[in-house]
Design a protein around this motif. Sequence first.
Motif, PDB file in Angstrom:
ATOM      1  N   PHE A 247       0.817  -1.208   0.000  1.00  0.00           N
ATOM      2  CA  PHE A 247       0.000   0.000   0.000  1.00  0.00           C
ATOM      3  C   PHE A 247       0.857   1.266   0.000  1.00  0.00           C
ATOM      4  N   LEU A 248       2.134   1.105   0.294  1.00  0.00           N
ATOM      5  CA  LEU A 248       3.014   2.277   0.376  1.00  0.00           C
ATOM      6  C   LEU A 248       3.132   3.060  -0.938  1.00  0.00           C
ATOM      7  N   PRO A 249       3.279   2.392  -2.096  1.00  0.00           N
ATOM      8  CA  PRO A 249       3.384   3.174  -3.331  1.00  0.00           C
ATOM      9  C   PRO A 249       2.149   4.016  -3.623  1.00  0.00           C
ATOM     10  N   PHE A 250       0.996   3.605  -3.082  1.00  0.00           N
ATOM     11  CA  PHE A 250      -0.239   4.351  -3.308  1.00  0.00           C
ATOM     12  C   PHE A 250      -0.410   5.452  -2.252  1.00  0.00           C
ATOM     13  N   VAL A 251      -0.422   5.054  -0.991  1.00  0.00           N
ATOM     14  CA  VAL A 251      -0.635   6.012   0.095  1.00  0.00           C
ATOM     15  C   VAL A 251       0.533   6.982   0.193  1.00  0.00           C
ATOM     16  N   GLY A 252       1.739   6.474   0.017  1.00  0.00           N
ATOM     17  CA  GLY A 252       2.931   7.326   0.045  1.00  0.00           C
ATOM     18  C   GLY A 252       3.351   7.732  -1.352  1.00  0.00           C
ATOM     19  N   GLY A 253       2.379   7.962  -2.214  1.00  0.00           N
ATOM     20  CA  GLY A 253       2.675   8.290  -3.606  1.00  0.00           C
ATOM     21  C   GLY A 253       3.557   9.507  -3.789  1.00  0.00           C
ATOM     22  N   ILE A 254       3.406  10.484  -2.902  1.00  0.00           N
ATOM     23  CA  ILE A 254       4.254  11.687  -2.981  1.00  0.00           C
ATOM     24  C   ILE A 254       5.715  11.320  -2.771  1.00  0.00           C
ATOM     25  N   TYR A 255       5.991  10.444  -1.789  1.00  0.00           N
ATOM     26  CA  TYR A 255       7.368  10.005  -1.553  1.00  0.00           C
ATOM     27  C   TYR A 255       7.979   9.435  -2.833  1.00  0.00           C
ATOM     28  N   PHE A 256       7.220   8.562  -3.472  1.00  0.00           N
ATOM     29  CA  PHE A 256       7.771   7.834  -4.609  1.00  0.00           C
ATOM     30  C   PHE A 256       7.809   8.685  -5.873  1.00  0.00           C
ATOM     31  N   ALA A 257       6.914   9.660  -5.970  1.00  0.00           N
ATOM     32  CA  ALA A 257       6.984  10.604  -7.091  1.00  0.00           C
ATOM     33  C   ALA A 257       8.252  11.446  -6.978  1.00  0.00           C
ATOM     34  N   GLU A 258       8.597  11.823  -5.754  1.00  0.00           N
ATOM     35  CA  GLU A 258       9.824  12.590  -5.520  1.00  0.00           C
ATOM     36  C   GLU A 258      11.049  11.770  -5.926  1.00  0.00           C
ATOM     37  N   THR A 259      11.070  10.516  -5.510  1.00  0.00           N
ATOM     38  CA  THR A 259      12.206   9.643  -5.830  1.00  0.00           C
ATOM     39  C   THR A 259      12.288   9.366  -7.324  1.00  0.00           C
ATOM     40  N   LEU A 260      11.148   9.089  -7.935  1.00  0.00           N
ATOM     41  CA  LEU A 260      11.110   8.798  -9.363  1.00  0.00           C
ATOM     42  C   LEU A 260      11.589   9.989 -10.181  1.00  0.00           C
ATOM     43  N   SER A 261      11.269  11.186  -9.734  1.00  0.00           N
ATOM     44  CA  SER A 261      11.709  12.390 -10.454  1.00  0.00           C
ATOM     45  C   SER A 261      13.226  12.501 -10.460  1.00  0.00           C
ATOM     46  N   VAL A 262      13.856  12.128  -9.340  1.00  0.00           N
ATOM     47  CA  VAL A 262      15.317  12.165  -9.256  1.00  0.00           C
ATOM     48  C   VAL A 262      15.923  11.103 -10.165  1.00  0.00           C
ATOM     49  N   ILE A 263      15.359   9.889 -10.135  1.00  0.00           N
ATOM     50  CA  ILE A 263      15.871   8.800 -10.974  1.00  0.00           C
ATOM     51  C   ILE A 263      15.758   9.152 -12.453  1.00  0.00           C
ATOM     52  N   ILE A 264      14.599   9.652 -12.862  1.00  0.00           N
ATOM     53  CA  ILE A 264      14.373  10.027 -14.251  1.00  0.00           C
ATOM     54  C   ILE A 264      15.336  11.137 -14.674  1.00  0.00           C
ATOM     55  N   GLN A 265      15.519  12.119 -13.784  1.00  0.00           N
ATOM     56  CA  GLN A 265      16.399  13.251 -14.096  1.00  0.00           C
ATOM     57  C   GLN A 265      17.845  12.801 -14.319  1.00  0.00           C
ATOM     58  N   VAL A 266      18.310  11.939 -13.436  1.00  0.00           N
ATOM     59  CA  VAL A 266      19.697  11.458 -13.529  1.00  0.00           C
ATOM     60  C   VAL A 266      19.899  10.628 -14.784  1.00  0.00           C
ATOM     61  N   ILE A 267      18.989   9.686 -15.032  1.00  0.00           N
ATOM     62  CA  ILE A 267      19.119   8.818 -16.209  1.00  0.00           C
ATOM     63  C   ILE A 267      19.060   9.638 -17.493  1.00  0.00           C
ATOM     64  N   SER A 268      18.116  10.573 -17.553  1.00  0.00           N
ATOM     65  CA  SER A 268      17.956  11.391 -18.756  1.00  0.00           C
ATOM     66  C   SER A 268      19.198  12.242 -19.020  1.00  0.00           C
ATOM     67  N   PHE A 269      19.737  12.819 -17.964  1.00  0.00           N
ATOM     68  CA  PHE A 269      20.892  13.703 -18.138  1.00  0.00           C
ATOM     69  C   PHE A 269      22.138  12.917 -18.528  1.00  0.00           C
ATOM     70  N   LYS A 270      22.292  11.722 -17.950  1.00  0.00           N
ATOM     71  CA  LYS A 270      23.488  10.933 -18.254  1.00  0.00           C
ATOM     72  C   LYS A 270      23.422  10.265 -19.622  1.00  0.00           C
ATOM     73  N   THR A 271      22.215   9.954 -20.091  1.00  0.00           N
ATOM     74  CA  THR A 271      22.086   9.258 -21.376  1.00  0.00           C
ATOM     75  C   THR A 271      21.821  10.206 -22.544  1.00  0.00           C
ATOM     76  N   ARG A 272      21.090  11.296 -22.296  1.00  0.00           N
ATOM     77  CA  ARG A 272      20.726  12.212 -23.386  1.00  0.00           C
ATOM     78  C   ARG A 272      21.309  13.601 -23.235  1.00  0.00           C
ATOM     79  N   GLY A 273      21.863  13.878 -22.024  1.00  0.00           N
ATOM     80  CA  GLY A 273      22.386  15.215 -21.781  1.00  0.00           C
ATOM     81  C   GLY A 273      21.294  16.251 -21.605  1.00  0.00           C
TER      82      GLY A 273
END
Length: 315
Positions: A247-273
């Motif tokens: 239930f954590l990914p749903f109820v704590g969705g804000i937590y995981f949206a914050e984390t996902l944004s960091v992961i996406i940002q890092v991957i995008s910058f390192k692979t596409r600049g």
Amino acid sequence: MHYILIAFIGCIGSILLGIPILPFLVRLKAGQSIRKDGPNSHFVKEGTPTMGGIIFLIVFLIGNIIFGMHSIKQLLILFSTFAFGAIGFIDDYIKVVKKRNLGLRAWQKLVLQIIVALILILFQKYHSGLVDEVRVPFLHRSIDFGWAYFPFILFVVVGTVNSVNLTDGLDGLSSKVTIVVLIFFALATYKLGESDIVPEAVLLAGSLVGFLFYNKYPAKVFMGDTGSLALGGAISGIAVISGLPLFLPFVGGIYFAETLSVIIQVISFKTRGKRVFLMSPLHHHYEEKGWKETKVVKVFFLVSIVLALIGWIML
């Protein structure tokens, strides 16, 4: 009424304890350093006392003693909260008191977090009387993960702890979101008959409400890694022990949206600049879009309430 009383005492306790703690942190010169690549509007926060998480953690500990909360489930929640909080305290102490900006290195924090998580999982898995099955959203029943339980719960615990830490970037944001999440778990565990867990959730939620008296915008104190890692430990501990980690990914969705944004940002910058977000974590993206800090916190808080209601429907 008993649970409301526990929450009320936690709230008043944090407000009262903040009176001596804040001047102590100022004398300790435990001021927050603002990262240079963060939003420009945050530079006015430079020097604001941090490590304020000790306020609600002390209240949480004293409350457990006063109300005689010492079952194995409650002790494990305490362990998870304070063990992860200790990692954060060490990191904060090195950064703000010893004036070593890096604090603990990333790999050091991760290793310590994994060790704490493994201890929690071992007790959870092998102590008689503790459920090691996982309740599945919408199915209204629990299933046995078998051999996958260990790696799954390890990922949940470490991931949640660091997600809560990333969310702690605006005045009152992590506090408000976590209050909602704790109230959900208090109601969910009450519904499921987990009477040992309910008072832990309401006590910590009440303590956070009192802490908000000092942490709301403009913050007089930040919780620091001491508080954010401890909250992550408490949330993940409650979820695991109650059999509700899915239930954590749903109820704590804000937590995981914050984390996902960091992961996406890092991957995008390192692979596409290129950057996907104007700035990460996600709350900074909206600040860069022109939202006031108070608006970001309010919207994220309201979204958390909606997510908690969805979680309740799935229970």
